[in-house]
Design an enzyme around this catalytic site. Structure first.
Site, PDB file in Angstrom:
ATOM      1  N   HIS A  18       0.873  -1.192   0.000  1.00 23.66           N
ATOM      2  CA  HIS A  18       0.000   0.000   0.000  1.00 23.66           C
ATOM      3  C   HIS A  18       0.902   1.232   0.000  1.00 23.66           C
ATOM      4  CE1 HIS A  18      -3.792   2.215   1.522  1.00 23.66           C
ATOM      5  NE2 HIS A  18      -2.874   3.140   1.267  1.00 23.66           N
ATOM      6  N   HIS A  20       1.609   5.374  -1.700  1.00 21.12           N
ATOM      7  CA  HIS A  20       1.239   6.551  -2.503  1.00 21.12           C
ATOM      8  C   HIS A  20       2.499   7.133  -3.124  1.00 21.12           C
ATOM      9  CE1 HIS A  20      -2.874   6.671  -0.880  1.00 21.12           C
ATOM     10  NE2 HIS A  20      -2.291   6.169   0.206  1.00 21.12           N
ATOM     11  N   LEU A  21       2.548   7.120  -4.454  1.00 18.48           N
ATOM     12  CA  LEU A  21       3.729   7.650  -5.154  1.00 18.48           C
ATOM     13  C   LEU A  21       3.494   9.028  -5.739  1.00 18.48           C
ATOM     14  CD1 LEU A  21       5.135   4.482  -6.994  1.00 18.48           C
ATOM     15  CD2 LEU A  21       6.195   5.743  -5.101  1.00 18.48           C
ATOM     16  N   HIS A 179      -4.621  -0.724   5.751  1.00 20.14           N
ATOM     17  CA  HIS A 179      -4.172   0.030   6.934  1.00 20.14           C
ATOM     18  C   HIS A 179      -5.110  -0.119   8.134  1.00 20.14           C
ATOM     19  CE1 HIS A 179      -6.880   2.763   4.964  1.00 20.14           C
ATOM     20  NE2 HIS A 179      -5.990   3.296   4.168  1.00 20.14           N
ATOM     21  N   ASP A 252       1.553   2.590   3.513  1.00 22.93           N
ATOM     22  CA  ASP A 252       0.707   3.778   3.337  1.00 22.93           C
ATOM     23  C   ASP A 252       1.550   5.042   3.410  1.00 22.93           C
ATOM     24  OD1 ASP A 252      -1.571   5.231   2.835  1.00 22.93           O
ATOM     25  OD2 ASP A 252      -2.288   5.187   4.899  1.00 22.93           O
ATOM     26  N   ALA A 268      -3.967  14.729   5.526  1.00 26.30           N
ATOM     27  CA  ALA A 268      -3.705  13.455   6.207  1.00 26.30           C
ATOM     28  C   ALA A 268      -2.672  12.666   5.424  1.00 26.30           C
ATOM     29  CB  ALA A 268      -5.000  12.652   6.303  1.00 26.30           C
TER      30      ALA A 268
END
Ligand code: NCD
Ligand code: ZN
Length: 350
Positions: A18, A20-21, A179, A252, A268
Site C-alpha cells: 500500500h 502513494h507515489l 491500513h 501507506d 492526512a
C-alpha cells in the site's frame, strides 16, 4: 540463537502492499526512497484526477517507470480507483493484461482525493462480481464517512455496516482491508477463514493517538485512518509479529509537502518510505521477534496476491543508531520523514 541476540538477518527483499507515489515532481523525489529497499509496491490510484481506467493505469505506470533512478529494479503494481461508473469489462481486461493488480475502493469522502469514490456498494456490484470471478483483489479503505460516527469508531462501524454484508453477498471476492488500526479489525480478519487479508502500516505499529494530540498537536502524525488508543496499537503489533499469513506490510507512505500539512486544515498522510524498514526492525526486535519481519514484509503479501516472493534478499544489521534526513526536498516543497520518536539501530544493506 534466540531472536533477541541477533544483530544481522538476511530476508527476502520486501514489498510494500500500500503506497502513494503521487505524480510529477513529487513522484520523482519519493520513488527512489521506496525503490531502494522494496522490489514491488501496490500503487494507490488517488491522484487528481484519479486513476480509474486501464488506459490511465498504463499511462501512470509508464510515468513511474520513467521516474525511476537509472539501474533501479522496481515493479509498480497498479490499482484502479473504483467509481460508480467503472466499467466491469475494462477491469477484467486490465487484470488479464497485467496492467492492474487490484482495485481500490474508497468510500466517497473518506480520505485524500476520495470524492469520486463509492457512495452505494450496490452500484459497483457488477464490478465486484467480475472481480470475484477472475480472482482480482479489492483493496478497501475501511472507514464509514457518516458525520454522526465518531472518527475513532469509523473503522469498527465499517466492519459491521459494510464488510460483513459485502462478504456475505460476494463471498468469493478477495479483499484486503487496508491500513487496519483497531483490535476490532484484527479480530475480524483473524476470524475469517478465507479471502480476507489486511495491511498494517509502519506508523500504526508505533504511534497511538496521544502522539498526535498530547502535549501540542503534531500534524506529522496525522493520517487516515487516524491512530487509535494504545490497546489498539498493541493489537496491531501482536498481529504483525505473529507470522499470521493474513497480515502484511502496507506502509501507506503518503507524502504531502510541509505547507500542506502545517495549516489550519492540514492534509492526512505520513511519509515513511525512507526509514520504514529500520522502524519495522526496531518494532519486531523490541518484541523479541525480529525473524518474523520476513513473514510480514516479504512473504505474506505475495502469498495473498498469488505472486512469488522476491528471489533476492536484503540484510538487516543492528549497530550504532542510524539517522535519516528529517525532510526530503521535492520540486513541490519539503516533505517531512516519519519520526518514530526513538533511536533506530537497524539498517538495511543490500
Ligand atoms: C492518504 C493520502 O494522502 O493519499 N492519506 C493517509 O492519511 N493515509 C490516503 C489514504 O490512504 O487514506
Ligand atoms: Zn493510503
Amino acid at each position: 540463537m534466540p531472536d533477541r541476540h541477533l544483530t544481522s538477518l538476511t530476508i527476502r527483499r520486501p514489498d510494500d502492499w500500500h503506497l502513494h507515489l503521487r505524480d510529477g515532481a513529487m513522484l520523482k523525489a519519493v520513488l527512489p526512497e521506496t525503490a531502494r529497499h522494496f522490489a514491488r509496491a501496490i500503487v494507490m490510484p488517488n491522484l487528481v484526477p484519479p486513476v480509474v481506467t486501464s488506459a490511465q493505469a498504463l499511462a501512470y505506470r509508464e510515468r513511474i517507470m520513467a521516474a525511476l533512478p537509472p539501474g533501479a529494479k522496481f515493479q509498480p503494481l497498479m490499482t484502479l480507483y473504483l467509481t460508480e461508473t467503472t466499467d466491469p469489462e475494462d477491469v477484467r481486461e486490465a487484470y488479464a493484461a497485467g496492467i492492474a493488480t487490484a482495485v481500490k475502493l474508497y468510500p466517497a469522502g473518506a480520505t485524500t482525493n476520495s470524492d469520486s469514490g463509492v457512495r452505494e456498494i450496490e452500484k459497483v456490484r457488477a464490478v465486484l462480481d467480475v472481480m470475484a470471478e477472475i480472482g482480482m483483489p479489492l483493496c478497501i479503505h475501511g472507514e464509514v464517512t457518516d458525520h454522526d460516527v465518531d472518527i475513532f469508531d469509523r473503522e469498527a462501524v465499517f466492519i459491521d455496516r459494510v464488510m460483513k454484508p459485502l462478504r456475505k453477498k460476494v463471498p468469493d471476492l478477495r479483499i484486503v482491508m487496508e491500513h487496519v488500526t483497531t483490535q476490532d479489525a484484527v479480530d475480524y480478519v483473524r476470524d475469517s477463514n478465507k479471502n480476507l487479508g489486511a495491511t498494517i502500516t509502519t506508523h500504526h505499529l508505533i504511534i497511538n493517538r496521544n502522539h498526535i494530540l498530547a502535549g501540542g498537536i503534531k500534524p506529522h502524525f496525522y493520517c487516515l485512518p487516524v491512530a487509535k488508543r494504545e490497546a489498539h496499537r498493541v493489537a496491531l503489533v501482536q498481529a504483525a509479529i505473529s507470522g499470521d499469513k493474513r497480515f502484511f506490510l502496507g506502509t501507506d507512505s503518503a507524502p504531502h509537502t510541509d505547507p500542506n500539512k502545517l495549516q489550519a486544515c492540514g492534509c492526512a498522510g505520513i511519509f515513511s518510505a525512507p526509514n520504514t524498514m529500520s522502524c519495522l526492525a526496531e518494532v519486531f526486535d523490541a518484541a523479541g521477534r525480529i525473524r518474523k519481519i520476513e513473514d510480514f514484509a516479504s512473504l505474506n503479501g505475495p502469498l495473498f496476491y498469488g505472486l512469488p516472493p522476491n528471489e533476492d534478499t536484503i540484510t538487516l544489521i543492528k549497530g550504532d543508531p542510524v539517522t535519516y534526513p528529517a525532510q526530503i526536498a521535492t520540486g513541490d516543497g519539503p516533505v517531512t520523514v516519519f519520526d518514530p520518536g526513538f533511536d533506530l539501530h537497524w539498517r538495511v544493506v543490500d
